[in-house]
Design a protein around this motif. Structure first.
Motif, PDB file in Angstrom:
ATOM      1  N   ALA A 179     -33.984  19.411  -1.760  1.00  0.00           N
ATOM      2  CA  ALA A 179     -35.186  18.656  -1.387  1.00  0.00           C
ATOM      3  C   ALA A 179     -36.067  19.462  -0.429  1.00  0.00           C
ATOM      4  O   ALA A 179     -37.291  19.510  -0.586  1.00  0.00           O
ATOM      5  N   ALA A 180     -35.450  20.097   0.555  1.00  0.00           N
ATOM      6  CA  ALA A 180     -36.213  20.916   1.497  1.00  0.00           C
ATOM      7  C   ALA A 180     -36.842  22.103   0.783  1.00  0.00           C
ATOM      8  O   ALA A 180     -37.985  22.473   1.066  1.00  0.00           O
ATOM      9  N   HIS A 181     -36.098  22.690  -0.140  1.00  0.00           N
ATOM     10  CA  HIS A 181     -36.611  23.825  -0.915  1.00  0.00           C
ATOM     11  C   HIS A 181     -37.868  23.436  -1.683  1.00  0.00           C
ATOM     12  O   HIS A 181     -38.868  24.151  -1.655  1.00  0.00           O
ATOM     13  N   GLU A 182     -37.831  22.302  -2.355  1.00  0.00           N
ATOM     14  CA  GLU A 182     -38.988  21.858  -3.135  1.00  0.00           C
ATOM     15  C   GLU A 182     -40.186  21.574  -2.237  1.00  0.00           C
ATOM     16  O   GLU A 182     -41.310  21.938  -2.567  1.00  0.00           O
ATOM     17  N   GLN A 183     -39.962  20.933  -1.099  1.00  0.00           N
ATOM     18  CA  GLN A 183     -41.061  20.637  -0.186  1.00  0.00           C
ATOM     19  C   GLN A 183     -41.696  21.914   0.350  1.00  0.00           C
ATOM     20  O   GLN A 183     -42.926  22.019   0.437  1.00  0.00           O
ATOM     21  N   ILE A 184     -40.876  22.888   0.711  1.00  0.00           N
ATOM     22  CA  ILE A 184     -41.397  24.149   1.247  1.00  0.00           C
ATOM     23  C   ILE A 184     -42.187  24.894   0.188  1.00  0.00           C
ATOM     24  O   ILE A 184     -43.278  25.416   0.461  1.00  0.00           O
ATOM     25  N   VAL A 185     -41.657  24.944  -1.031  1.00  0.00           N
ATOM     26  CA  VAL A 185     -42.357  25.660  -2.103  1.00  0.00           C
ATOM     27  C   VAL A 185     -43.694  25.006  -2.400  1.00  0.00           C
ATOM     28  O   VAL A 185     -44.725  25.682  -2.505  1.00  0.00           O
ATOM     29  N   PHE A 186     -43.727  23.686  -2.517  1.00  0.00           N
ATOM     30  CA  PHE A 186     -44.982  23.004  -2.787  1.00  0.00           C
ATOM     31  C   PHE A 186     -45.966  23.166  -1.631  1.00  0.00           C
ATOM     32  O   PHE A 186     -47.167  23.318  -1.837  1.00  0.00           O
ATOM     33  N   TRP A 187     -45.480  23.144  -0.399  1.00  0.00           N
ATOM     34  CA  TRP A 187     -46.344  23.331   0.753  1.00  0.00           C
ATOM     35  C   TRP A 187     -46.944  24.734   0.744  1.00  0.00           C
ATOM     36  O   TRP A 187     -48.141  24.906   0.994  1.00  0.00           O
ATOM     37  N   ARG A 188     -46.121  25.754   0.446  1.00  0.00           N
ATOM     38  CA  ARG A 188     -46.618  27.133   0.419  1.00  0.00           C
ATOM     39  C   ARG A 188     -47.593  27.371  -0.729  1.00  0.00           C
ATOM     40  O   ARG A 188     -48.472  28.216  -0.634  1.00  0.00           O
ATOM     41  N   LEU A 189     -47.453  26.617  -1.814  1.00  0.00           N
ATOM     42  CA  LEU A 189     -48.376  26.761  -2.938  1.00  0.00           C
ATOM     43  C   LEU A 189     -49.660  25.956  -2.728  1.00  0.00           C
ATOM     44  O   LEU A 189     -50.584  26.054  -3.535  1.00  0.00           O
ATOM     45  N   GLY A 190     -49.699  25.138  -1.705  1.00  0.00           N
ATOM     46  CA  GLY A 190     -50.904  24.411  -1.367  1.00  0.00           C
ATOM     47  C   GLY A 190     -50.968  22.994  -1.890  1.00  0.00           C
ATOM     48  O   GLY A 190     -52.051  22.464  -2.076  1.00  0.00           O
TER      49      GLY A 190
END
Length: 60
Positions: free
Chosen positions: A43-54
């Protein structure tokens, strides 16, 4: 300021050295961020990736 201090030698720094120092610092920082991203749970991985992609999905 840190990159400038790392690239200097004997009180002066050349433009190419300053640019290459910035590139190297960026590579190290990216490696640390990638390690921390992939060492967390899914879950943290998905949130970080989506945040970094904007992704604005979790914007308040």
């Amino acid at each position: 300021m840190g990159g400038y201090a790392l690239s200097g030698s004997r009180g002066r720094s050349e433009v190419v050295t300053l640019i290459l120092t910035g590139v190297a610092a960026n590579a190290v920082a990216s490696a640390v961020i990638a390690f921390l991203t992939f060492s967390g749970d899914q879950a943290a991985h998905e949130q970080i990736v989506f945040w970094r992609l904007g992704s604005p999905a979790s914007a308040r």
